[in-house]
Write a protein that holds these residues in place. Structure first.
Motif, PDB file in Angstrom:
ATOM      1  N   ALA A  66      -3.844   9.313 -10.753  1.00  0.00           N
ATOM      2  CA  ALA A  66      -4.380   8.032 -11.230  1.00  0.00           C
ATOM      3  C   ALA A  66      -5.310   7.380 -10.211  1.00  0.00           C
ATOM      4  N   GLY A  67      -5.504   8.037  -9.086  1.00  0.00           N
ATOM      5  CA  GLY A  67      -6.453   7.497  -8.115  1.00  0.00           C
ATOM      6  C   GLY A  67      -5.829   6.611  -7.054  1.00  0.00           C
ATOM      7  N   ASN A  68      -4.546   6.762  -6.806  1.00  0.00           N
ATOM      8  CA  ASN A  68      -3.851   5.993  -5.764  1.00  0.00           C
ATOM      9  C   ASN A  68      -4.024   4.489  -5.925  1.00  0.00           C
ATOM     10  N   ASP A  69      -3.735   4.008  -7.110  1.00  0.00           N
ATOM     11  CA  ASP A  69      -3.790   2.580  -7.398  1.00  0.00           C
ATOM     12  C   ASP A  69      -2.818   1.833  -6.475  1.00  0.00           C
ATOM     13  N   PRO A  70      -3.308   0.821  -5.733  1.00  0.00           N
ATOM     14  CA  PRO A  70      -2.435   0.097  -4.801  1.00  0.00           C
ATOM     15  C   PRO A  70      -1.190  -0.506  -5.456  1.00  0.00           C
ATOM     16  N   ALA A  71      -1.285  -0.875  -6.719  1.00  0.00           N
ATOM     17  CA  ALA A  71      -0.126  -1.438  -7.415  1.00  0.00           C
ATOM     18  C   ALA A  71       0.976  -0.389  -7.571  1.00  0.00           C
ATOM     19  N   GLN A  72       0.604   0.886  -7.581  1.00  0.00           N
ATOM     20  CA  GLN A  72       1.581   1.961  -7.713  1.00  0.00           C
ATOM     21  C   GLN A  72       1.962   2.558  -6.361  1.00  0.00           C
ATOM     22  N   THR A  73       1.042   2.541  -5.404  1.00  0.00           N
ATOM     23  CA  THR A  73       1.328   3.189  -4.120  1.00  0.00           C
ATOM     24  C   THR A  73       2.342   2.423  -3.279  1.00  0.00           C
ATOM     25  N   LYS A  74       2.270   1.092  -3.296  1.00  0.00           N
ATOM     26  CA  LYS A  74       3.192   0.309  -2.461  1.00  0.00           C
ATOM     27  C   LYS A  74       4.653   0.557  -2.830  1.00  0.00           C
ATOM     28  N   PRO A  75       5.045   0.457  -4.118  1.00  0.00           N
ATOM     29  CA  PRO A  75       6.449   0.748  -4.452  1.00  0.00           C
ATOM     30  C   PRO A  75       6.831   2.202  -4.153  1.00  0.00           C
ATOM     31  N   LEU A  76       5.873   3.102  -4.325  1.00  0.00           N
ATOM     32  CA  LEU A  76       6.157   4.513  -4.066  1.00  0.00           C
ATOM     33  C   LEU A  76       6.400   4.751  -2.576  1.00  0.00           C
ATOM     34  N   LEU A  77       5.616   4.112  -1.725  1.00  0.00           N
ATOM     35  CA  LEU A  77       5.836   4.237  -0.289  1.00  0.00           C
ATOM     36  C   LEU A  77       7.216   3.712   0.103  1.00  0.00           C
ATOM     37  N   GLU A  78       7.646   2.627  -0.522  1.00  0.00           N
ATOM     38  CA  GLU A  78       8.989   2.100  -0.264  1.00  0.00           C
ATOM     39  C   GLU A  78      10.057   3.090  -0.742  1.00  0.00           C
ATOM     40  N   ASP A  79       9.813   3.716  -1.889  1.00  0.00           N
ATOM     41  CA  ASP A  79      10.755   4.704  -2.409  1.00  0.00           C
ATOM     42  C   ASP A  79      10.831   5.940  -1.508  1.00  0.00           C
ATOM     43  N   LEU A  80       9.709   6.292  -0.900  1.00  0.00           N
ATOM     44  CA  LEU A  80       9.702   7.429   0.020  1.00  0.00           C
ATOM     45  C   LEU A  80      10.594   7.156   1.227  1.00  0.00           C
ATOM     46  N   THR A  81      10.534   5.947   1.727  1.00  0.00           N
ATOM     47  CA  THR A  81      11.390   5.571   2.852  1.00  0.00           C
ATOM     48  C   THR A  81      12.859   5.668   2.454  1.00  0.00           C
ATOM     49  N   ARG A  82      13.188   5.162   1.269  1.00  0.00           N
ATOM     50  CA  ARG A  82      14.572   5.235   0.783  1.00  0.00           C
ATOM     51  C   ARG A  82      15.014   6.684   0.576  1.00  0.00           C
ATOM     52  N   LEU A  83      14.106   7.509   0.075  1.00  0.00           N
ATOM     53  CA  LEU A  83      14.451   8.907  -0.174  1.00  0.00           C
ATOM     54  C   LEU A  83      14.758   9.634   1.138  1.00  0.00           C
ATOM     55  N   HIS A  84      13.970   9.376   2.152  1.00  0.00           N
ATOM     56  CA  HIS A  84      14.245  10.003   3.444  1.00  0.00           C
ATOM     57  C   HIS A  84      15.615   9.587   3.966  1.00  0.00           C
ATOM     58  N   GLN A  85      15.960   8.327   3.806  1.00  0.00           N
ATOM     59  CA  GLN A  85      17.283   7.866   4.226  1.00  0.00           C
ATOM     60  C   GLN A  85      18.374   8.527   3.385  1.00  0.00           C
ATOM     61  N   GLU A  86      18.112   8.681   2.090  1.00  0.00           N
ATOM     62  CA  GLU A  86      19.068   9.323   1.191  1.00  0.00           C
ATOM     63  C   GLU A  86      19.313  10.777   1.598  1.00  0.00           C
ATOM     64  N   VAL A  87      18.245  11.479   1.959  1.00  0.00           N
ATOM     65  CA  VAL A  87      18.384  12.875   2.390  1.00  0.00           C
ATOM     66  C   VAL A  87      19.159  12.938   3.707  1.00  0.00           C
ATOM     67  N   ASP A  88      18.836  12.058   4.648  1.00  0.00           N
ATOM     68  CA  ASP A  88      19.563  12.029   5.918  1.00  0.00           C
ATOM     69  C   ASP A  88      21.049  11.757   5.688  1.00  0.00           C
ATOM     70  N   ASP A  89      21.349  10.791   4.828  1.00  0.00           N
ATOM     71  CA  ASP A  89      22.742  10.462   4.516  1.00  0.00           C
ATOM     72  C   ASP A  89      23.450  11.638   3.845  1.00  0.00           C
TER      73      ASP A  89
END
Length: 130
Positions: A66-89
């Motif tokens: 979709a062209g890296n729409d900022p409205a979509q990228t910000k929540p996704l970046l936050e989800d990436l951080t959570r996912l990394h923590q989830e994998v570590d846990d």
């Protein structure tokens, strides 16, 4: 009749002994119920993370398409951080449940963690570019 009963009892004891032997952890005999609960916890942990990795991979591809729409990228970046923590846990929990580092690495390979990290890096690189 008594011989049949003795044979069935012997088979039952043998099955219990084998299950107990296979369920051992750290040389201490375990019971089948504990082994079952441990396996259940491992499977729940592994499947939850696998679903998260697959879902996040799809979201990354969609946002990039979709062209890296900022409205979509910000929540996704936050989800990436959570996912990394989830994998570590999850890795920590699997270690506590008795999985070896090799078994955890094998599981990470099965959920395509390395490929996910490459896709994530491609995404974050594209987001940082003007």
């Amino acid at each position: 009749m008594l011989k049949l009963l003795a044979a069935l009892l012997g088979v039952g004891i043998l099955i219990y002994a084998v299950v107990t032997f296979l369920a051992r952890t750290d040389g201490v005999p375990g019971d089948p119920l504990t082994a079952s609960v441990s396996l259940d916890l491992k499977l729940k942990t592994q499947s939850a993370v696998a679903v998260s990795v697959a879902g996040t991979s799809n979201r990354i591809r969609q946002v990039m398409a979709a062209g890296n729409d900022p409205a979509q990228t910000k929540p996704l970046l936050e989800d990436l951080t959570r996912l990394h923590q989830e994998v570590d846990d999850a890795c920590e929990q699997l270690t506590k449940l008795g999985d070896s580092p090799e078994a955890i690495d094998h599981w990470l390979g099965k959920i395509h963690w390395t490929e996910f990290l490459a896709l994530e890096q491609e995404f974050t690189k594209a987001v940082k570019q003007p």
